[in-house]
Design a protein around this motif. Sequence first.
Motif, PDB file in Angstrom:
ATOM      1  N   ALA A 200      48.554  -6.243  -9.959  1.00 56.20           N
ATOM      2  CA  ALA A 200      47.943  -7.379  -9.262  1.00 56.20           C
ATOM      3  C   ALA A 200      47.739  -7.078  -7.782  1.00 56.20           C
ATOM      4  O   ALA A 200      46.738  -7.471  -7.184  1.00 56.20           O
ATOM      5  N   SER A 201      48.669  -6.369  -7.175  1.00 53.62           N
ATOM      6  CA  SER A 201      48.579  -6.103  -5.733  1.00 53.62           C
ATOM      7  C   SER A 201      48.766  -4.628  -5.400  1.00 53.62           C
ATOM      8  O   SER A 201      49.036  -4.280  -4.252  1.00 53.62           O
ATOM      9  N   GLN A 202      48.645  -3.757  -6.383  1.00 56.48           N
ATOM     10  CA  GLN A 202      48.815  -2.330  -6.125  1.00 56.48           C
ATOM     11  C   GLN A 202      48.034  -1.523  -7.156  1.00 56.48           C
ATOM     12  O   GLN A 202      47.553  -2.056  -8.162  1.00 56.48           O
ATOM     13  N   SER A 203      47.891  -0.236  -6.879  1.00 52.81           N
ATOM     14  CA  SER A 203      47.279   0.698  -7.812  1.00 52.81           C
ATOM     15  C   SER A 203      48.008   2.021  -7.653  1.00 52.81           C
ATOM     16  O   SER A 203      48.800   2.199  -6.724  1.00 52.81           O
TER      17      SER A 203
END
Length: 277
Positions: A200-203
């Motif tokens: 959701a907030s990282q890769s």
Amino acid sequence: MSKSKRKSAARPNVQQIRQDTPPDDPPPKSLGEKLLSGPRFILATALTVAIGAAIPKIVEISSERLLPDIHAVAKEDETGINDWSQVTADAIDFKTARQLSDGGELFNDSAVKARLVKANLQGAKLIIEGSRTEAVRIVGIRARVLKVTPVISGTLFRYGPQGEEKSLKVGFDLKSPNPIAREVLDSLSPTVKLGAYYFASQSELLKKGESKVFEITTIAGPHTYEWDIQIDLAAQGRTWSIYRPDKPFRVSGLSGKYAHQYDFTLGPNRWDRIKSK
């Protein structure tokens, strides 16, 4: 005039005829001779140098396009979960269950072992390695449910793990309409708890030759599921997905009632009866 002198005057001079006849045209030059002479030689040399310099780049670009975007392998792996239970549609009686554990083995009957299906929780290991020059970014991982059938409720064999590996832990809830990878809050409790969506907030950035290992815990719902893993990737302004493994995983949810239930008891290393709830 004598007869010999008249013959001599009438005979033409062969040497003179040969000198008066124009010479034949010279044979045409070959293409190689033309290219190696004059300005053509300079042009041919320049073209050869240009083509020679371009070939490595052409080969590099072609190989980049032919290479897969990543190498990815997914396999079933139960080392990171707290439930190794399996189920079969067969109603296996207590005497047969005890015989399965003769010699300390969990299942010494290959025919029975082949019919077992993972139950409740299923572990999988996903290994992803970059194979392109430019970095590839993993922007999402999710379970793709391919088939849903009734829960298996023949015989339950319940037992737990022996160890755990360190890796990136994610979980899927197969009963969810959109089983996206989520953080695993507690993988050692009887009921695994999942948190926020992992991507959701990282890769995860994946450079050429670099690998990422994801330890996956899958929670089955009230059915039997066949599923695989969708990996979402992004690079150079485009996104795409690949799927692993080639043969889907299979896991069954827990049934409210089984014909027989057994628990593996360490020490005597045998299957013992479990009372139905």
